[in-house]
Design a protein around this motif. Sequence first.
Motif, mmCIF file in Angstrom:
data_model
loop_
_atom_site.group_PDB
_atom_site.id
_atom_site.type_symbol
_atom_site.label_atom_id
_atom_site.label_comp_id
_atom_site.label_asym_id
_atom_site.label_seq_id
_atom_site.Cartn_x
_atom_site.Cartn_y
_atom_site.Cartn_z
ATOM 1 N N LEU A 209 74.767 66.862 11.294
ATOM 2 C CA LEU A 209 76.183 66.922 11.635
ATOM 3 C C LEU A 209 77.069 66.472 10.483
ATOM 4 O O LEU A 209 78.247 66.844 10.417
ATOM 5 C CB LEU A 209 76.460 66.054 12.868
ATOM 6 C CG LEU A 209 75.674 66.415 14.140
ATOM 7 C CD1 LEU A 209 76.058 65.485 15.284
ATOM 8 C CD2 LEU A 209 75.912 67.875 14.531
ATOM 9 N N LEU A 210 76.512 65.678 9.572
ATOM 10 C CA LEU A 210 77.278 65.256 8.400
ATOM 11 C C LEU A 210 77.687 66.459 7.561
ATOM 12 O O LEU A 210 78.812 66.530 7.055
ATOM 13 C CB LEU A 210 76.455 64.286 7.559
ATOM 14 C CG LEU A 210 76.188 62.913 8.186
ATOM 15 C CD1 LEU A 210 75.125 62.168 7.397
ATOM 16 C CD2 LEU A 210 77.476 62.099 8.257
ATOM 17 N N PHE A 211 76.785 67.423 7.425
ATOM 18 C CA PHE A 211 77.093 68.625 6.655
ATOM 19 C C PHE A 211 78.108 69.499 7.383
ATOM 20 O O PHE A 211 78.986 70.095 6.761
ATOM 21 C CB PHE A 211 75.806 69.408 6.377
ATOM 22 C CG PHE A 211 74.870 68.707 5.453
ATOM 23 C CD1 PHE A 211 75.023 68.820 4.079
ATOM 24 C CD2 PHE A 211 73.846 67.916 5.943
ATOM 25 C CE1 PHE A 211 74.166 68.164 3.206
ATOM 26 C CE2 PHE A 211 72.978 67.253 5.088
ATOM 27 C CZ PHE A 211 73.146 67.372 3.716
ATOM 28 N N THR A 212 77.989 69.563 8.706
ATOM 29 C CA THR A 212 78.944 70.336 9.503
ATOM 30 C C THR A 212 80.351 69.782 9.330
ATOM 31 O O THR A 212 81.314 70.530 9.109
ATOM 32 C CB THR A 212 78.551 70.298 10.996
ATOM 33 O OG1 THR A 212 77.224 70.797 11.147
ATOM 34 C CG2 THR A 212 79.505 71.137 11.825
ATOM 35 N N ALA A 213 80.488 68.463 9.437
ATOM 36 C CA ALA A 213 81.802 67.822 9.298
ATOM 37 C C ALA A 213 82.316 67.904 7.867
ATOM 38 O O ALA A 213 83.515 68.121 7.639
ATOM 39 C CB ALA A 213 81.719 66.366 9.757
ATOM 40 N N ALA A 214 81.414 67.733 6.896
ATOM 41 C CA ALA A 214 81.827 67.779 5.488
ATOM 42 C C ALA A 214 82.390 69.145 5.120
ATOM 43 O O ALA A 214 83.356 69.248 4.351
ATOM 44 C CB ALA A 214 80.642 67.432 4.589
ATOM 45 N N LYS A 215 81.806 70.215 5.670
ATOM 46 C CA LYS A 215 82.315 71.560 5.392
ATOM 47 C C LYS A 215 83.746 71.742 5.872
ATOM 48 O O LYS A 215 84.478 72.580 5.353
ATOM 49 C CB LYS A 215 81.412 72.606 6.055
ATOM 50 C CG LYS A 215 80.106 72.843 5.338
ATOM 51 C CD LYS A 215 79.467 74.158 5.766
ATOM 52 C CE LYS A 215 79.201 74.177 7.275
ATOM 53 N NZ LYS A 215 78.555 75.444 7.692
ATOM 54 N N GLU A 216 84.121 70.941 6.885
ATOM 55 C CA GLU A 216 85.495 71.002 7.408
ATOM 56 C C GLU A 216 86.414 70.013 6.705
ATOM 57 O O GLU A 216 87.548 69.815 7.115
ATOM 58 C CB GLU A 216 85.485 70.724 8.913
ATOM 59 C CG GLU A 216 84.701 71.749 9.730
ATOM 60 C CD GLU A 216 85.308 73.137 9.633
ATOM 61 O OE1 GLU A 216 86.554 73.239 9.583
ATOM 62 O OE2 GLU A 216 84.530 74.111 9.569
ATOM 63 N N GLY A 217 85.906 69.370 5.655
ATOM 64 C CA GLY A 217 86.727 68.450 4.877
ATOM 65 C C GLY A 217 86.796 67.044 5.414
ATOM 66 O O GLY A 217 87.682 66.270 5.012
ATOM 67 N N ASP A 218 85.892 66.663 6.288
ATOM 68 C CA ASP A 218 85.919 65.325 6.872
ATOM 69 C C ASP A 218 85.534 64.277 5.825
ATOM 70 O O ASP A 218 84.443 64.320 5.254
ATOM 71 C CB ASP A 218 84.955 65.250 8.057
ATOM 72 C CG ASP A 218 85.040 63.923 8.776
ATOM 73 O OD1 ASP A 218 85.990 63.740 9.546
ATOM 74 O OD2 ASP A 218 84.152 63.070 8.556
ATOM 75 N N GLU A 219 86.431 63.322 5.593
ATOM 76 C CA GLU A 219 86.220 62.354 4.520
ATOM 77 C C GLU A 219 85.083 61.393 4.819
ATOM 78 O O GLU A 219 84.338 61.003 3.916
ATOM 79 C CB GLU A 219 87.516 61.575 4.271
ATOM 80 C CG GLU A 219 88.620 62.428 3.677
ATOM 81 C CD GLU A 219 89.846 61.607 3.325
ATOM 82 O OE1 GLU A 219 89.802 60.369 3.487
ATOM 83 O OE2 GLU A 219 90.844 62.210 2.898
ATOM 84 N N ALA A 220 84.939 60.993 6.067
ATOM 85 C CA ALA A 220 83.862 60.061 6.417
ATOM 86 C C ALA A 220 82.502 60.684 6.132
ATOM 87 O O ALA A 220 81.613 60.052 5.544
ATOM 88 C CB ALA A 220 83.967 59.663 7.886
#
Length: 324
Positions: A209-220
């Motif tokens: 899920l870290l990669f999923t969120a990172a692709k959306e620009g999630d800073e955390a």
Amino acid sequence: MKYYLGVDAGGSKTYTLIVDEQGNIVGKGSSGNGNHQIDYEAAKANIRESVETALAQAGLTREQIEFAYFGLAGADREIDYRILRPMIAELGFPRHEINCDTMIALRAGTDRPYGVVLICGTGSNSAGVSPEGQFFQCGGFTYLFGDFGGGGSLCVEAFRSVIRAWDGRERQTLLTGLVLDELGYDSVQQMFDDYLDHNKVPPLRLAKLLFTAAKEGDEAAMDILRRQGIELGKSAKAVIRRLVMESLTFDVVLAGSIVTRGEGDFVLKYVREAVQEVAQGARVVTLQVEPVVGAVWLAVEATGVELPSAIYESLRGVAEFSLV
């Protein structure tokens, strides 16, 4: 006809592959955890099951195997080898060798007899071999002994980020919705209480899920993956410097699901930057075949012959292990 057997025994699975001298795959076996540090009896049983499945499929006896090579997770120190040597000897192969699973991953990822390997799957580890044959391992002994990362750590980091955003210690994150959906909770409060009251541990699958969120620009999420990349880069630099390989041309092989299946460049770019700082002739490559292939190639080379092109070429396409 000569036959060679390779084994990749990791913390969650054990694969066995048998090929003939023409490179034909004649037997495969698969089982669970093969790391004695996690569970000795389970690892022993699983390695045996995987090997016997492959032998049965190939219709071969142990005596017909020219050489058997075992890449074992947990084969880190002499104390481990004192446990593993008799365990593997009990399998009954007349000619065999054991080594850390880092070495079969390295062999599977480069056409040179030396280089560096970074493993980031359930856990993390790094190692290297110099042109002179000197070996150095950096890490692989848990967070307490200096490690960071792998799915076992990243899933906790994802879970913590949700909790810390919920209680106000950190900024809001897209991981909140993703984690709640993945785990089946309606609110962070419900998840918090359930995990705290029942001593639960976040599952490994949260790491993706870290990669999923990172692709959306999630800073955390990007911060966590950045730290993973920086830590792997530090390990690579430590191995390169210890083996005095700064001026050489070699491959840094990336293995494990976090670095081979993770989407985007959120981890890899920091590894590349770190490697280039100390070894400009080094090339960072992602492992494209199953590590068990490296075990087979090492089995052939352990007999004192150069790896035949037929065996090399036939196994280069084994990118995903299947019993079919």
